[in-house]
Design an enzyme around this catalytic site. Sequence first.
Site, PDB file in Angstrom:
ATOM      1  CD  GLU A   1      -3.437  -2.469   7.429  1.00 31.96           C
ATOM      2  OE1 GLU A   1      -2.307  -2.686   6.968  1.00 31.96           O
ATOM      3  OE2 GLU A   1      -4.092  -1.441   7.176  1.00 31.96           O
TER       4      GLU A   1
ATOM      5  CB  SER B   1       5.173  -1.654  11.951  1.00 29.15           C
ATOM      6  OG  SER B   1       4.798  -0.309  12.209  1.00 29.15           O
TER       7      SER B   1
ATOM      8  CD  GLU C   1      -2.980   5.499   6.711  1.00 25.94           C
ATOM      9  OE1 GLU C   1      -2.860   5.484   5.475  1.00 25.94           O
ATOM     10  OE2 GLU C   1      -2.102   5.078   7.485  1.00 25.94           O
TER      11      GLU C   1
ATOM     12  CG  ASN D   1      -1.729   1.220   1.403  1.00 23.75           C
ATOM     13  OD1 ASN D   1      -1.816   2.041   0.482  1.00 23.75           O
ATOM     14  ND2 ASN D   1      -2.348   1.376   2.561  1.00 23.75           N
ATOM     15  CD1 TRP D   2       3.873   1.203  -2.532  1.00 23.53           C
ATOM     16  CD2 TRP D   2       3.795   2.096  -4.582  1.00 23.53           C
ATOM     17  NE1 TRP D   2       4.713   0.478  -3.334  1.00 23.53           N
ATOM     18  CE2 TRP D   2       4.683   1.007  -4.597  1.00 23.53           C
ATOM     19  CE3 TRP D   2       3.581   2.813  -5.761  1.00 23.53           C
ATOM     20  CZ2 TRP D   2       5.369   0.625  -5.756  1.00 23.53           C
ATOM     21  CZ3 TRP D   2       4.259   2.429  -6.918  1.00 23.53           C
ATOM     22  CH2 TRP D   2       5.145   1.352  -6.904  1.00 23.53           C
ATOM     23  CE  LYS D   3      -0.184   3.240   4.657  1.00 15.17           C
ATOM     24  NZ  LYS D   3      -0.136   3.329   6.107  1.00 15.17           N
TER      25      LYS D   3
ATOM     26  N   GLY E   1       2.499   2.377  10.551  1.00 14.67           N
ATOM     27  CA  GLY E   1       3.462   3.455  10.334  1.00 14.67           C
ATOM     28  C   GLY E   1       4.198   3.892  11.591  1.00 14.67           C
TER      29      GLY E   1
ATOM     30  N   GLY F   1       2.853  -1.149   4.203  1.00 15.61           N
ATOM     31  CA  GLY F   1       2.921   0.250   3.813  1.00 15.61           C
ATOM     32  C   GLY F   1       4.351   0.677   3.536  1.00 15.61           C
ATOM     33  N   GLY F   2       4.963   1.297   4.533  1.00 16.32           N
ATOM     34  CA  GLY F   2       6.308   1.866   4.380  1.00 16.32           C
ATOM     35  C   GLY F   2       7.319   0.936   3.719  1.00 16.32           C
TER      36      GLY F   2
ATOM     37  CG  HIS G   1      -5.910   1.796   5.195  1.00 12.13           C
ATOM     38  ND1 HIS G   1      -5.455   2.772   6.042  1.00 12.13           N
ATOM     39  CD2 HIS G   1      -4.882   0.931   5.019  1.00 12.13           C
ATOM     40  CE1 HIS G   1      -4.197   2.512   6.362  1.00 12.13           C
ATOM     41  NE2 HIS G   1      -3.829   1.399   5.761  1.00 12.13           N
TER      42      HIS G   1
END
Length: 252
Positions: A176, A214, A96, A9-11, A182, A235-236, A94
């Site tokens: 999640e 994470s 977010e 997930n590159w956000k 993150g 993600g990251g 998600h």
Amino acid sequence: MRRKLVLGNWKMNGTLADARTIAADLAARIGDPVAEVGLCPPYLHLATVAEAVAGSPIFVGAQDVFWAAKGAFTGRVSAPMLADAGIRWCLVGHSETRGKFGKLETPESTVGYFAETDETVNLKIKALLAEGIRPILCVGETEHEREAGETDSVIRRQLSAGLVDMDPVTVVVAYEPVWAIGTGKVCDTAEAQRVCAMIRAQVGDTTRVLYGGSVSDKNAAELFAQPDIDGGLVGGASLKSETFAAVIAAAA
Ligand code: PGA
């Protein structure tokens, strides 16, 4: 036997050039992986990433969708639009887009901008399925909910409300914990397995259940080895092809 699935997930990160480079490099690195692999870039980068991974086993997914098919919904993208663009996967719910951003430094009143609810999650899943797009339903508790002992009830509610009138076999679920996203605070492996097993009891044996929050090349192998963790939503660590390739290899 459930095939492992690892999703990046590159956000809201990177330029078109970054997207092209990371995607092409990832495709070259992973060859023909044991796990199924997908990338979810920002809308504007979907076509570029799809082009960069063409001919590789990597699929491309969107990060969100709006449930109405068309009309006066400025700024939104519909499921028929995603399907028309060849997109076959999409994240839904998600934390977010539910409105719980990790690091926004503007006032609290801005945080609920997307204000996704269990009801809109359900509408989005139905809109996606009508177009043959696979939803990845994200669920998870906040730190406050965990401290209040509400983890299990929050997740059960998100699952049952998100999946009203639907067979859970049509979705992938990603657990999640919001406090682990993150932050570098990965959920303890035994606890991640416990929650994923609880999710499995609700959605059945054929639905894949992922862990996200994470995930890195350091912890992926241990997490993915758990009996009820069928891969990860990353993600990251998915923004660097070398690191993400190591996470994918950990799902072998
Ligand atoms: P993270 O994000 O891996 O950077 O914690 C995961 C996610 O939000 O899907």
